[in-house]
Design a protein around this motif. Structure first.
Motif, PDB file in Angstrom:
ATOM      1  N   PHE A 224      43.316  28.709  38.767  1.00 60.65           N
ATOM      2  CA  PHE A 224      42.821  30.088  38.694  1.00 60.65           C
ATOM      3  C   PHE A 224      42.893  30.766  40.051  1.00 60.65           C
ATOM      4  CE2 PHE A 224      39.413  33.313  38.680  1.00 60.65           C
ATOM      5  CZ  PHE A 224      39.829  34.069  37.588  1.00 60.65           C
TER       6      PHE A 224
ATOM      7  N   GLU B 188      35.900  31.729  37.257  1.00 61.31           N
ATOM      8  CA  GLU B 188      36.548  30.467  36.858  1.00 61.31           C
ATOM      9  C   GLU B 188      35.561  29.558  36.134  1.00 61.31           C
ATOM     10  OE1 GLU B 188      36.189  27.863  41.021  1.00 61.31           O
ATOM     11  OE2 GLU B 188      37.819  29.303  40.751  1.00 61.31           O
TER      12      GLU B 188
ATOM     13  N   VAL C  65      38.084  27.226  33.278  1.00 62.69           N
ATOM     14  CA  VAL C  65      39.490  26.939  33.534  1.00 62.69           C
ATOM     15  C   VAL C  65      39.596  26.094  34.802  1.00 62.69           C
ATOM     16  CG1 VAL C  65      40.331  29.012  32.381  1.00 62.69           C
ATOM     17  CG2 VAL C  65      39.746  29.117  34.809  1.00 62.69           C
TER      18      VAL C  65
ATOM     19  N   TRP D 227      46.411  31.722  40.743  1.00 61.75           N
ATOM     20  CA  TRP D 227      46.783  32.825  39.848  1.00 61.75           C
ATOM     21  C   TRP D 227      46.303  34.164  40.399  1.00 61.75           C
ATOM     22  CZ3 TRP D 227      43.989  35.744  35.891  1.00 61.75           C
ATOM     23  CH2 TRP D 227      44.809  36.308  34.917  1.00 61.75           C
TER      24      TRP D 227
ATOM     25  N   ILE E 205      44.669  30.387  31.103  1.00 61.11           N
ATOM     26  CA  ILE E 205      43.978  31.333  31.973  1.00 61.11           C
ATOM     27  C   ILE E 205      44.194  32.765  31.489  1.00 61.11           C
ATOM     28  CG2 ILE E 205      43.975  32.343  34.292  1.00 61.11           C
ATOM     29  CD1 ILE E 205      44.562  29.529  35.367  1.00 61.11           C
TER      30      ILE E 205
END
Length: 374
Positions: free
Chosen positions: A175, A165, A170, A178, A290
């Protein structure tokens, strides 16, 4: 399990110790920040359950008992050694029987077990800095690393998630969620489809049963492959780089089985990628950024040595599984909807074949009929 008169085929403890010693240090994180990262990953893993179930329409009445473990790099290696030990049990037993009657077995066995343990530890130390998360399908429980009653557990590798990350620049919270969506999809796949774990285990055991169990011959083939990478002619290296270690040691009879395993893994990985991006816009505000940056990172790779290792270990094939599987899932959902796609989980006979992964319409025609509907 894998010993004969005190000699083990693999020194598992040495593999764990070697991986822990050689694993690269993670990013610098203060104690308070580390605690916050762990707590947030646990929250995101829990929240991902409902997001994934609602999107996939799978596992709505299933109660998860598989634990979520937030681990560091040595912890990931330790967990995977336990998994390897479980799944390789039959193969190592066969190899041990072949070796049992040979002169000097005890001495050579002890030495060979330590060498193999070190080699496995080196391999895991390389992989431990690259894995963000993993659903361990075959995970025996022990005192330090609990597993669920169904044999699975979900691992989230905190230092790797933080490192990526930061590299991608991001939003950290987005993240982390995700990543959790992807891994939670795998947990949902195996918890909602009771026969899937045993089916995959059976395919893997069939593959291993066909292995050339003479340790000397296997080591010779691996040695030849390694020499072609580091000391052979350019054309030898180019040829070897197109084949993974699995390709180089498998027998012809295994290729058919490996094709089926690859098709299943492509389905699982592609489905997880499809879900994480499908759920993303609703709950991950920066999902488009991302995904774009993460794809660029995958494509860019690293040094030549890193690329060679990725090819040798079959990691490039795994990247193809993400792409091929995601295209399959997307195409099927577009044709027959999510419920129509979920027919894939009905039985082993409705899983896509290796050919159908690249021809989704053929799977739709076989499973749904020529008209592509119910």
């Amino acid at each position: 399990m894998t010993s004969f008169r005190g000699a083990e085929m693999v020194d598992w403890d040495l593999a764990v110790a070697t991986a822990a010693r050689l694993a690269r240090p993670g990013p610098e994180v203060g104690r308070d920040e580390a605690r916050a990262v762990v707590a947030e990953l646990r929250r995101h893993a829990k929240a991902s359950e409902e997001h994934v179930r609602a999107f996939t329409r799978m596992g709505g009445d299933v109660v998860h008992d598989t634990p979520v473990l937030v681990v560091d790099r040595p912890g990931w290696a330790k967990a995977n050694v336990a998994g390897f030990r479980e799944i390789l049990r039959p193969l190592l037993g066969k190899m041990q029987e072949r070796r049992a009657g040979r002169p000097g077995n005890a001495v050579m066995g002890a030495l060979g077990g330590k060498v193999t343990g070190v080699e496995l530890g080196v391999l895991l130390s390389f992989l431990a800095s690259r894995v963000l998360g993993q659903y361990e399908t075959f995970a025996p429980a022990d005192g330090e690393l609990p597993g669920g009653a169904d044999g699975g557990r979900l691992l989230l590798v905190a230092p790797n998630i933080v490192q990526v990350e930061r590299e991608l620049e991001v939003d950290p919270s987005d993240f982390r969620l995700w990543v959790c969506l992807h891994e939670e999809t795998h947990r949902t796949q195996f918890s909602a489809v009771p026969w899937l774990r045993d089916h995959l285990r059976g395919e893997i055991q069939t593959f291993l049963a066909e292995t050339d169990v003479d340790p000397g011959q296997m080591l010779e083939r691996i040695r030849d492959a390694a020499q072609s990478l580091v000391g052979g002619r350019d054309d030898d290296r180019d040829a070897a780089e197109e084949r993974s270690l699995v390709d180089l040691v498998q027998t012809p009879a295994q290729r058919e089985v490996l094709g089926r395993i690859t098709a299943v893994m492509s389905l699982l990985e592609g489905h997880a990628d499809y879900v994480m991006d499908g759920v993303g816009p609703e709950v991950v505000g920066s999902v488009a950024e991302i995904r774009e940056k993460f794809q660029q990172r995958r494509a860019k790779g690293a040094s030549r040595m890193d690329l060679v290792l990725r090819k040798l270990l079959g990691l490039d094939a795994k990247l193809r599984q993400y792409r091929d599987g995601e295209r399959f899932v997307r195409a099927v959902v577009e044709q027959v909807g999510m419920d129509g796609f979920n027919r894939a989980w009905t039985s082993p006979n409705t899983l896509p074949t290796p050919a159908e992964i690249h021809a989704p319409s053929d799977w739709v025609a076989r499973v749904h009929g020529a008209g592509g509907g119910d």
